[in-house]
Design a protein around this motif. Structure first.
Motif, PDB file in Angstrom:
ATOM      1  N   ASN A 162       0.796  -1.228   0.000  1.00  0.00           N
ATOM      2  CA  ASN A 162       0.000   0.000   0.000  1.00  0.00           C
ATOM      3  C   ASN A 162       0.826   1.275   0.000  1.00  0.00           C
ATOM      4  O   ASN A 162       0.252   2.369  -0.033  1.00  0.00           O
ATOM      5  CB  ASN A 162      -0.933   0.022   1.220  1.00  0.00           C
ATOM      6  N   TRP A 163       2.131   1.170   0.063  1.00  0.00           N
ATOM      7  CA  TRP A 163       2.940   2.380   0.112  1.00  0.00           C
ATOM      8  C   TRP A 163       4.235   2.196  -0.665  1.00  0.00           C
ATOM      9  O   TRP A 163       4.648   1.084  -0.972  1.00  0.00           O
ATOM     10  CB  TRP A 163       3.236   2.794   1.557  1.00  0.00           C
ATOM     11  N   SER A 164       4.823   3.331  -1.000  1.00  0.00           N
ATOM     12  CA  SER A 164       6.055   3.332  -1.780  1.00  0.00           C
ATOM     13  C   SER A 164       6.960   4.453  -1.277  1.00  0.00           C
ATOM     14  O   SER A 164       6.486   5.541  -0.919  1.00  0.00           O
ATOM     15  CB  SER A 164       5.734   3.532  -3.266  1.00  0.00           C
ATOM     16  N   GLY A 211       7.301   9.879  -0.482  1.00  0.00           N
ATOM     17  CA  GLY A 211       6.494   8.755  -0.023  1.00  0.00           C
ATOM     18  C   GLY A 211       5.081   8.854  -0.571  1.00  0.00           C
ATOM     19  O   GLY A 211       4.503   9.942  -0.627  1.00  0.00           O
ATOM     20  N   THR A 212       4.536   7.718  -1.006  1.00  0.00           N
ATOM     21  CA  THR A 212       3.140   7.668  -1.427  1.00  0.00           C
ATOM     22  C   THR A 212       2.434   6.567  -0.635  1.00  0.00           C
ATOM     23  O   THR A 212       3.036   5.539  -0.300  1.00  0.00           O
ATOM     24  CB  THR A 212       2.994   7.385  -2.934  1.00  0.00           C
ATOM     25  N   TYR A 213       1.158   6.786  -0.332  1.00  0.00           N
ATOM     26  CA  TYR A 213       0.372   5.805   0.423  1.00  0.00           C
ATOM     27  C   TYR A 213      -0.992   5.662  -0.229  1.00  0.00           C
ATOM     28  O   TYR A 213      -1.690   6.657  -0.455  1.00  0.00           O
ATOM     29  CB  TYR A 213       0.211   6.237   1.879  1.00  0.00           C
ATOM     30  N   ARG A 214      -1.356   4.425  -0.554  1.00  0.00           N
ATOM     31  CA  ARG A 214      -2.655   4.156  -1.168  1.00  0.00           C
ATOM     32  C   ARG A 214      -3.690   3.996  -0.065  1.00  0.00           C
ATOM     33  O   ARG A 214      -3.732   2.995   0.650  1.00  0.00           O
ATOM     34  CB  ARG A 214      -2.594   2.913  -2.048  1.00  0.00           C
ATOM     35  N   GLU A 252      -4.877   7.991  -3.419  1.00  0.00           N
ATOM     36  CA  GLU A 252      -3.461   7.893  -3.064  1.00  0.00           C
ATOM     37  C   GLU A 252      -2.957   9.254  -2.594  1.00  0.00           C
ATOM     38  O   GLU A 252      -3.240  10.284  -3.208  1.00  0.00           O
ATOM     39  CB  GLU A 252      -2.636   7.410  -4.259  1.00  0.00           C
TER      40      GLU A 252
END
Length: 403
Positions: free
Chosen positions: A270-272, A305-308, A314
């Motif tokens: 869910n995150w990158s 940082g990205t979070y779905r 997102e």
């Protein structure tokens, strides 16, 4: 730009956008007729507002609609080892891009060595430059992590110099249980024959022209199994010469630019988390007494940082920093030598963003930037450096469609 010229450019963009709708239906028919031919496209419109300074044609306290992108790309696999690919792009971005339709890339890809364990080949034509993690797909809104890419690595004001080149690229890919290792080496002619390429280097209203030697580009990329992580190294060298024009105050000068980029990305369910770091050695020489000559090492990086939040939503958070000279990070030495603001030599940008995938084909984005410094602003939109403000914010809303 005169009214007639701007109308012509706008009409061309509208025509290309209209073609997307008709080709959307045609592409399904082509896929049915021949599975080896593919046609895709995209269109986006971005509203931009800033508190100070000008970005993508936007003036203070106004909303600009001068940031739009329309593109069509096609590929045709002639044989298992031979493929033709090409793309047309119309892009408006304030004073740096006027919306004219141009060939974004067009190449022949021949892979004579191919097996389950890997492949090797050569691409010839106008080739997208392998530059960091995002450059080869930077023109498609759906493949970017944000409305605009981190400006410390992917400058909008100098994008014409690094987006693609006319030449050849050899590549090799090795597939394994642990992941994929790939390497590419390109040698080509950068696109220097436009004002958008010349102005960021020598300034506005220069009568001369910019030429370039063939530019080498090396990238090594490792992608873990399931794309769980990506590690990359990129090295590029640009050797540019300025040929003075009639009554030019500048002499025949030379730019040598050597960026080295280190990239890393980790992808969880869910995150990158992504970060890239660049060292840029820049040598400017022989322009005469009316230009800033010297050799310096630039430094830039970002952490993102990205979070779905849900399958459709997102969130993004990023810190982005650029220093034209790591030994003059605040620009004081530059200001003393040129009487220009020192903050034009750096930029530090906090970015927050939100993405909503309405459908797989339609996307909405919102983004806010809180910036210290003006190092990535374009001179075409900000012709008077003395009028710039060090601290400024900008806000963007974008709608994108693809097929």
């Amino acid at each position: 730009m005169c009214v007639c010229s701007r109308f012509a450019k706008t009409t061309a963009s509208i025509a290309l956008a209209g073609c997307l709708l008709s080709w959307h239906t045609a592409s399904h028919a082509l896929d049915l007729l021949d599975g080896d031919f593919q046609l895709h496209g995209f269109a986006s419109l971005t509203l931009v507002s800033t508190t100070d300074n000008n970005l993508f044609g936007q003036s203070d306290n106004q909303i600009s609609k001068d940031f739009s992108e329309v593109g069509v790309n096609a590929s045709w696999r002639l044989t298992p080892a031979l493929q033709l690919s090409g793309g047309l792009l119309s892009r408006r971005a304030g004073g740096t891009d006027d919306g004219g339709v141009r060939l974004d890339y067009g190449l022949l890809d021949w892979a004579p060595m191919s097996s389950e364990g890997g492949r090797a080949g050569i691409r010839m034509g106008r080739i997208k430059t392998a530059y960091g993690l995002y450059n080869t797909t930077r023109d498609v809104p759906f493949t970017r992590p944000s409305i605009i890419l981190p400006q410390s690595i992917y400058f909008e004001r100098t994008r014409n110099l690094t987006v693609s080149a006319d030449g050849a690229e050899v590549y090799v890919e090795r597939f394994g249980e642990g992941g994929t290792l790939s390497a590419s080496f390109a040698y080509g002619q950068p696109q220097t024959d436009t004002e958008a390429a010349k102005v960021p280097l020598v300034g506005l209203d220069r009568p001369g022209k910019l030429d370039s030697k063939l530019a080498p580009d090396l990238q090594i990329l490792y992608e873990g199994a399931g794309n769980s992580y990506r590690l990359a190294f990129t090295a590029l060298r640009l050797d540019l010469k300025y040929q003075p024009g009639y009554r030019d105050i500048l002499q025949a000068g030379r730019f040598r630019l050597t960026p080295l980029i280190f990239s890393a990305q980790y992808n969880a369910e869910n995150w990158s988390l992504t970060s890239e770091y660049a060292l840029r050695r820049t040598s400017i020489s022989d322009f005469g007494p009316y230009f800033y000559n010297g050799t310096f090492n630039g430094q830039s990086y970002y952490v993102q940082g990205t979070y779905r939040l849900t399958p459709q939503w997102e969130a993004l958070l990023r810190y982005d920093a650029f220093y034209a000279d790591q030994n003059d990070r605040d620009g004081k030495d530059f200001a003393a030598a040129t009487r220009l603001p020192g903050f034009t030599r750096f930029a530090k940008d906090w970015t927050v963003g939100l993405r909503f995938d309405v459908t797989p084909q339609f996307m909405l984005r919102a983004e806010a930037h809180f910036v210290d410094g003006t190092g990535f602003l374009a001179a075409q939109d900000n012709p008077n450096p003395q009028a710039l403000r060090r601290y400024w914010d900008n806000f963007m809303l974008q709608a994108s469609f693809r097929f």
